[in-house]
Every structure is written in C-alpha cells, then in structure tokens.
Design a protein around this motif. Structure first.
Motif, PDB file in Angstrom:
ATOM      1  N   ALA A  48      73.416 -32.497 -43.235  1.00 28.16           N
ATOM      2  CA  ALA A  48      72.122 -32.326 -42.910  1.00 28.16           C
ATOM      3  C   ALA A  48      72.328 -31.518 -41.181  1.00 28.16           C
ATOM      4  O   ALA A  48      73.094 -32.075 -40.356  1.00 28.16           O
ATOM      5  CB  ALA A  48      71.201 -33.289 -42.829  1.00 28.16           C
ATOM      6  N   GLY A  49      71.335 -30.680 -40.860  1.00 30.13           N
ATOM      7  CA  GLY A  49      71.513 -30.144 -39.593  1.00 30.13           C
ATOM      8  C   GLY A  49      70.458 -29.140 -39.260  1.00 30.13           C
ATOM      9  O   GLY A  49      69.238 -29.379 -39.977  1.00 30.13           O
ATOM     10  N   ILE A  50      70.521 -28.363 -38.341  1.00 27.58           N
ATOM     11  CA  ILE A  50      69.316 -27.378 -37.640  1.00 27.58           C
ATOM     12  C   ILE A  50      69.817 -25.970 -37.603  1.00 27.58           C
ATOM     13  O   ILE A  50      70.928 -25.837 -37.232  1.00 27.58           O
ATOM     14  CB  ILE A  50      69.128 -28.006 -36.331  1.00 27.58           C
ATOM     15  N   VAL A  51      68.622 -25.350 -38.213  1.00 28.42           N
ATOM     16  CA  VAL A  51      69.301 -23.876 -38.058  1.00 28.42           C
ATOM     17  C   VAL A  51      69.538 -23.297 -36.714  1.00 28.42           C
ATOM     18  O   VAL A  51      68.676 -23.361 -35.819  1.00 28.42           O
ATOM     19  CB  VAL A  51      68.144 -22.944 -38.806  1.00 28.42           C
ATOM     20  N   GLU A  52      70.449 -22.579 -36.413  1.00 35.16           N
ATOM     21  CA  GLU A  52      70.918 -21.928 -35.053  1.00 35.16           C
ATOM     22  C   GLU A  52      70.586 -20.572 -35.072  1.00 35.16           C
ATOM     23  O   GLU A  52      69.846 -20.242 -34.171  1.00 35.16           O
ATOM     24  CB  GLU A  52      72.579 -22.275 -34.622  1.00 35.16           C
ATOM     25  N   SER A  53      70.884 -19.863 -36.088  1.00 33.32           N
ATOM     26  CA  SER A  53      70.700 -18.519 -36.203  1.00 33.32           C
ATOM     27  C   SER A  53      70.644 -17.791 -37.689  1.00 33.32           C
ATOM     28  O   SER A  53      71.272 -18.773 -38.507  1.00 33.32           O
ATOM     29  CB  SER A  53      71.718 -17.588 -35.491  1.00 33.32           C
ATOM     30  N   VAL A  54      69.976 -16.851 -37.851  1.00 33.39           N
ATOM     31  CA  VAL A  54      69.879 -16.469 -39.381  1.00 33.39           C
ATOM     32  C   VAL A  54      70.385 -14.946 -39.251  1.00 33.39           C
ATOM     33  O   VAL A  54      70.424 -14.232 -38.106  1.00 33.39           O
ATOM     34  CB  VAL A  54      68.378 -16.405 -39.780  1.00 33.39           C
ATOM     35  N   GLY A  55      70.895 -14.635 -40.456  1.00 33.84           N
ATOM     36  CA  GLY A  55      71.601 -13.212 -40.695  1.00 33.84           C
ATOM     37  C   GLY A  55      70.371 -12.196 -41.000  1.00 33.84           C
ATOM     38  O   GLY A  55      69.338 -12.748 -41.490  1.00 33.84           O
ATOM     39  N   PRO A  56      70.752 -10.948 -41.114  1.00 35.56           N
ATOM     40  CA  PRO A  56      69.966  -9.906 -41.626  1.00 35.56           C
ATOM     41  C   PRO A  56      69.286 -10.412 -43.216  1.00 35.56           C
ATOM     42  O   PRO A  56      70.214 -10.711 -43.936  1.00 35.56           O
ATOM     43  CB  PRO A  56      70.651  -8.642 -41.691  1.00 35.56           C
ATOM     44  N   GLY A  57      68.007 -10.096 -43.316  1.00 38.92           N
ATOM     45  CA  GLY A  57      67.451 -10.314 -44.455  1.00 38.92           C
ATOM     46  C   GLY A  57      66.958 -11.448 -44.969  1.00 38.92           C
ATOM     47  O   GLY A  57      66.360 -11.745 -45.874  1.00 38.92           O
ATOM     48  N   VAL A  58      67.349 -12.346 -44.030  1.00 40.16           N
ATOM     49  CA  VAL A  58      66.795 -13.832 -44.133  1.00 40.16           C
ATOM     50  C   VAL A  58      65.350 -14.033 -43.781  1.00 40.16           C
ATOM     51  O   VAL A  58      65.014 -13.709 -42.738  1.00 40.16           O
ATOM     52  CB  VAL A  58      67.604 -14.934 -43.346  1.00 40.16           C
ATOM     53  N   THR A  59      64.274 -14.642 -44.573  1.00 36.43           N
ATOM     54  CA  THR A  59      62.936 -14.653 -44.516  1.00 36.43           C
ATOM     55  C   THR A  59      62.402 -15.910 -44.587  1.00 36.43           C
ATOM     56  O   THR A  59      61.416 -16.389 -43.845  1.00 36.43           O
ATOM     57  CB  THR A  59      62.251 -13.522 -45.321  1.00 36.43           C
ATOM     58  N   LYS A  60      63.253 -16.927 -45.039  1.00 35.88           N
ATOM     59  CA  LYS A  60      62.522 -18.178 -45.270  1.00 35.88           C
ATOM     60  C   LYS A  60      63.149 -19.333 -44.403  1.00 35.88           C
ATOM     61  O   LYS A  60      62.538 -20.299 -44.591  1.00 35.88           O
ATOM     62  CB  LYS A  60      63.152 -18.707 -46.789  1.00 35.88           C
ATOM     63  N   PHE A  61      63.854 -18.909 -43.311  1.00 28.97           N
ATOM     64  CA  PHE A  61      64.406 -19.674 -42.540  1.00 28.97           C
ATOM     65  C   PHE A  61      64.362 -19.323 -41.044  1.00 28.97           C
ATOM     66  O   PHE A  61      64.402 -17.975 -40.919  1.00 28.97           O
ATOM     67  CB  PHE A  61      65.926 -20.253 -42.719  1.00 28.97           C
ATOM     68  N   SER A  62      64.203 -20.126 -39.957  1.00 27.72           N
ATOM     69  CA  SER A  62      63.742 -19.617 -38.672  1.00 27.72           C
ATOM     70  C   SER A  62      64.814 -20.824 -37.872  1.00 27.72           C
ATOM     71  O   SER A  62      65.192 -21.865 -38.378  1.00 27.72           O
ATOM     72  CB  SER A  62      62.654 -19.843 -38.154  1.00 27.72           C
ATOM     73  N   PRO A  63      65.309 -20.372 -36.626  1.00 22.04           N
ATOM     74  CA  PRO A  63      66.021 -21.266 -35.732  1.00 22.04           C
ATOM     75  C   PRO A  63      65.162 -22.342 -35.565  1.00 22.04           C
ATOM     76  O   PRO A  63      64.014 -22.417 -35.126  1.00 22.04           O
ATOM     77  CB  PRO A  63      66.156 -20.546 -34.608  1.00 22.04           C
ATOM     78  N   GLY A  64      65.823 -23.524 -35.657  1.00 20.96           N
ATOM     79  CA  GLY A  64      64.945 -24.924 -35.161  1.00 20.96           C
ATOM     80  C   GLY A  64      64.574 -25.606 -36.617  1.00 20.96           C
ATOM     81  O   GLY A  64      64.241 -26.747 -36.485  1.00 20.96           O
ATOM     82  N   ASP A  65      64.732 -24.824 -37.654  1.00 24.61           N
ATOM     83  CA  ASP A  65      64.342 -25.687 -38.846  1.00 24.61           C
ATOM     84  C   ASP A  65      65.273 -26.530 -39.129  1.00 24.61           C
ATOM     85  O   ASP A  65      66.672 -26.551 -39.047  1.00 24.61           O
ATOM     86  CB  ASP A  65      64.451 -24.481 -40.142  1.00 24.61           C
ATOM     87  N   LYS A  66      65.025 -27.722 -39.795  1.00 22.98           N
ATOM     88  CA  LYS A  66      65.840 -28.868 -40.216  1.00 22.98           C
ATOM     89  C   LYS A  66      66.015 -28.548 -41.826  1.00 22.98           C
ATOM     90  O   LYS A  66      65.269 -28.067 -42.597  1.00 22.98           O
ATOM     91  CB  LYS A  66      65.353 -30.363 -40.217  1.00 22.98           C
ATOM     92  N   VAL A  67      67.461 -28.532 -42.140  1.00 21.24           N
ATOM     93  CA  VAL A  67      67.897 -28.249 -43.738  1.00 21.24           C
ATOM     94  C   VAL A  67      69.000 -29.096 -43.712  1.00 21.24           C
ATOM     95  O   VAL A  67      69.662 -29.689 -43.231  1.00 21.24           O
ATOM     96  CB  VAL A  67      68.446 -26.781 -43.340  1.00 21.24           C
ATOM     97  N   ILE A  68      69.239 -28.992 -45.309  1.00 22.19           N
ATOM     98  CA  ILE A  68      70.420 -29.531 -46.071  1.00 22.19           C
ATOM     99  C   ILE A  68      71.017 -28.563 -46.953  1.00 22.19           C
ATOM    100  O   ILE A  68      70.389 -27.704 -47.680  1.00 22.19           O
ATOM    101  CB  ILE A  68      69.913 -30.674 -46.954  1.00 22.19           C
ATOM    102  N   PRO A  69      72.347 -28.282 -46.455  1.00 23.73           N
ATOM    103  CA  PRO A  69      73.296 -27.481 -47.332  1.00 23.73           C
ATOM    104  C   PRO A  69      73.362 -27.844 -48.768  1.00 23.73           C
ATOM    105  O   PRO A  69      73.347 -29.163 -49.097  1.00 23.73           O
ATOM    106  CB  PRO A  69      74.691 -27.266 -46.800  1.00 23.73           C
TER     107      PRO A  69
END
Length: 380
Positions: free
Chosen positions: A75-96
């Motif tokens: 479990a972690g926190i989004v640091e950056s997103v690649g091109p085409g990603v629209t559902k996640f933003s830096p700072g979001d908490k996430v589970i892979p």
C-alpha cells in the motif's frame, strides 16, 4: 525538489537467486511510461507466496526470472503518473493488485468471474506491458514479482492493477487487502457462498485461513471448525469466529473421517487454505454428500489433485477461487471501506511489524509458524 520524470534511487530487497536470503540494495526506479503509475510503497504484508517462490522456485513451481523484487501486498502513495493516466493523481493512496481489472474485457464485463487477464502473461513474469520492468540494480534489470515488487521503496504499477482508496486509510493495515485477507474472506463470501446456520470447516489457519473463518462467521455460519496441526493457532481462530478446533495430529484416523463423525455426515462447506493436495482431498471428503461444497483456496504449482468421481457423483461440489472472487479494483476499495467502518477485522492479523532490512527475519518467523502476518514498514 520534484522527482517527476526523474529516476529515483531507493532501497529494495532484491532476490538475486532462488533459495538465497534477500539483499537490501540501492536500486533505480524509472519514471512511469504510458498508463503506468509510480508509487511510494509505505507498507507491505509478507505473504507465504513470496516465501514459497523464493525457496520453491526451480522445484516444480513455474519459474520466474531473477533478480527479482518480491512483495505483492503493498500500500502506498502515488508519486507520479505516466501519459494517458486519468484516474489517479499524485498524493492518492493506493493498493497495487496482482490481479487486474481493466473493466473492458469479457471477464470484467461478466458477473461470473473476476479473472481479468489484461497483461497477465507479462506481469506473471515480472514485467509490465512493454515487456520490461522499471527497477534496475547494478546495471541489471530487476523483475517485479507479479508485476508489483512491493519490497521496494518505490515501484511502478500498471493503471489496471491499482485500486485508489480513501485518504484516511492506515496503509500499514489495509496493505493486507492486497492478497491474503481478501482471498480468504472472499472465498467464504463469494466462492463458497456460505449460508446462515451452516456448518463449515477451514483447513489451515494462516492469514488466509483466518480470513476464511471470519468470512464464514460474517455469512452467519452456526458452526466453524478450525483445522490445523499447530494448536497454538486455535486461540486466534476463536477470535475470528471459530467454534470447534481439530488438530489432525491428535487422531489416528484420516481427518475427513473425524470431521464426518463430528458433524453427523459432513460439513456443508469446507475451505482448503493450505495449498497441499492431500489436504485438498481431505477437505472435499469432509463435505456432506448431496450438497456439500469444497473450495480450494490454497495455491500450489507442485502437485496434481486426484479426485474420486464418486465424491462428485454423490452431489458434492468442488471449486476453486482466485483472489477470493473479488473484482480487484472495485472489491479492494469496498473492503477498505468495510474496515474503516468497523465491519472487517485487519489489525488482528498483524503479529509483527518490521523494517525493510529485517525482511529475512519475517520469512524466518513465517517458516517457523511464529507469525500470522508480518507487515514491513518499507518507508516512513
């Protein structure tokens, strides 16, 4: 200083070869490519599958390449997103997620299954959609176990294999929903469909088995028989809802005969959470004829299961489940909400919390049966 679009140097536990302890190394984690997300891993549960692959690879398991970063309950926190990603933003908490949910394929569109296969072959081999990983060490590509590799301070995940969760979630607890707890709990709810008033047997009281016990209780089972060769686990099983306890070592007869006698004909539902074909056969044969259901939850790549046709012809059902039947992105987010609202136990699974450099200690505790679930504090 922003790290976006930059290679991040961080620590990771690298498995250089099968059967050898993990090494804490400085690794390079590249920026995410199209439809990928780079995340900072805060915590990761230690799953038996991690241990089994490291020490079982080459001995009948499907061989995945080394060097490798294990870990898939992160479990972690989004640091950056690649091109085409629209559902996640830096700072979001996430589970892979080791099981994706693309939302578009035949399986995702069907209510009958959760087995999305988006980029499945690649992630099973430790690489992302383009056939490469984003982690390297000493000039070598390092593979990401199941496309995740959560024993690294940073990793990169495909957007279809990531669940966004609420921002007040404690990452050192909800990480457990990335595999074991979700699998066992869902096995009872989604696969077995345990009924109120029924009698159940759960074989194996690791984290998956205890979660299955919890699922049986939440489904309204009247009797839940916990089966394990380690009697020290029975008290914890009682905490999750078990009502009866059986240690096969205490009996000279096959355990299925003991259970059939205890229940005057067999249990309504049995859940095998060990990953051993002998136990799987016992779980099936412990079921009541005419309507008993046996669900195989434990994972093995080592052996073949042999079943007597008579056991099925007499009305028993044998089935398996993967990730507890949850459609992963939706299911994990829902389970996090259930935990946050007090409807799901997680804290009770955690027996140890250790830093990343003590990961080998966590494996030793697991091997000795001295932990239920160890959580690794990957980063602060």
């Amino acid at each position: 200083m922003t790290t976006m679009d930059q290679v991040i140097k961080c620590r990771a536990a690298v498995a250089w070869e099968a059967g050898k302890p993990l090494c804490i190394e400085e690794v390079d984690v590249s920026p995410p490519k199209a439809h990928e997300i780079r995340i900072k891993i805060v915590a990761s549960g230690v799953c038996h599958t991690d241990w089994a692959y490291l020490f079982g690879a080459g001995k009948g398991m499907q061989l995945r390449p080394f060097p490798l970063v294990l870990g898939h309950e992160g479990a972690g926190i989004v640091e950056s997103v690649g091109p085409g990603v629209t559902k996640f933003s830096p700072g979001d908490k996430v589970i892979p997620l080791f099981l994706p949910q693309c939302g578009e394929c035949e399986c995702c569109l069907s209510p009958k299954t959760n087995l999305c296969r988006k980029d499945w072959k690649n992630t099973q081999q430790g690489v992302l959609a383009d056939g490469t990983s984003r982690i390297s060490c000493r000039g070598k590509q390092v593979y990401q176990f199941l496309g995740i590799g959560s024993f690294s301070e940073y990793t990169v995940i495909l957007e279809t294999s990531l669940a966004r969760i609420r921002n007040d979630s404690p990452l050192d607890k909800v990480c457990l929903l990335g595999c074991g707890v979700s699998t066992g709990y869902g096995a009872a709810l989604n696969a077995a469909k345990v009924e109120p008033g029924s009698t159940c047997a759960v074989f194996g009281l690791g984290a998956v088995g205890l979660a299955a016990v919890m699922g049986c209780k939440d489904s309204g089972a009247a009797r839940i028989i916990a089966v394990d060769i380690n009697k020290d686990k029975f008290e914890k099983a009682k905490e999750f809802g078990a009502t009866d306890f059986v240690n096969p070592k205490d009996h000279t007869r096959p355990i299925q005969e003991v259970l059939v006698e205890m229940t005057n004909g067999g249990v309504d539902f049995s859940l095998e959470c060990v990953g051993d074909v002998t136990v799987m056969r016992a779980a099936l044969e412990s079921c009541r004829s005419a309507w008993g259901t046996c669900v195989i939850v434990g994972w093995t790549e080592l052996e073949q299961l042999t079943v007597a046709p008579y056991d099925l012809l007499m009305g028993r059902t044998l089935k398996g489940t993967y990730f507890g039947g949850w459609k992963s992105v939706e299911g994990v987010s829902r389970l996090v909400n259930d935990y946050m609202n007090g409807r799901l136990k997680l804290d009770e699974f955690v027996s140890n919390t250790l830093p990343l450099n003590k990961l080998n200690v966590a494996f030793d505790l697991m091997k000795k049966g001295e932990s239920i679930k160890t959580v690794i504090a990957v980063t602060e």
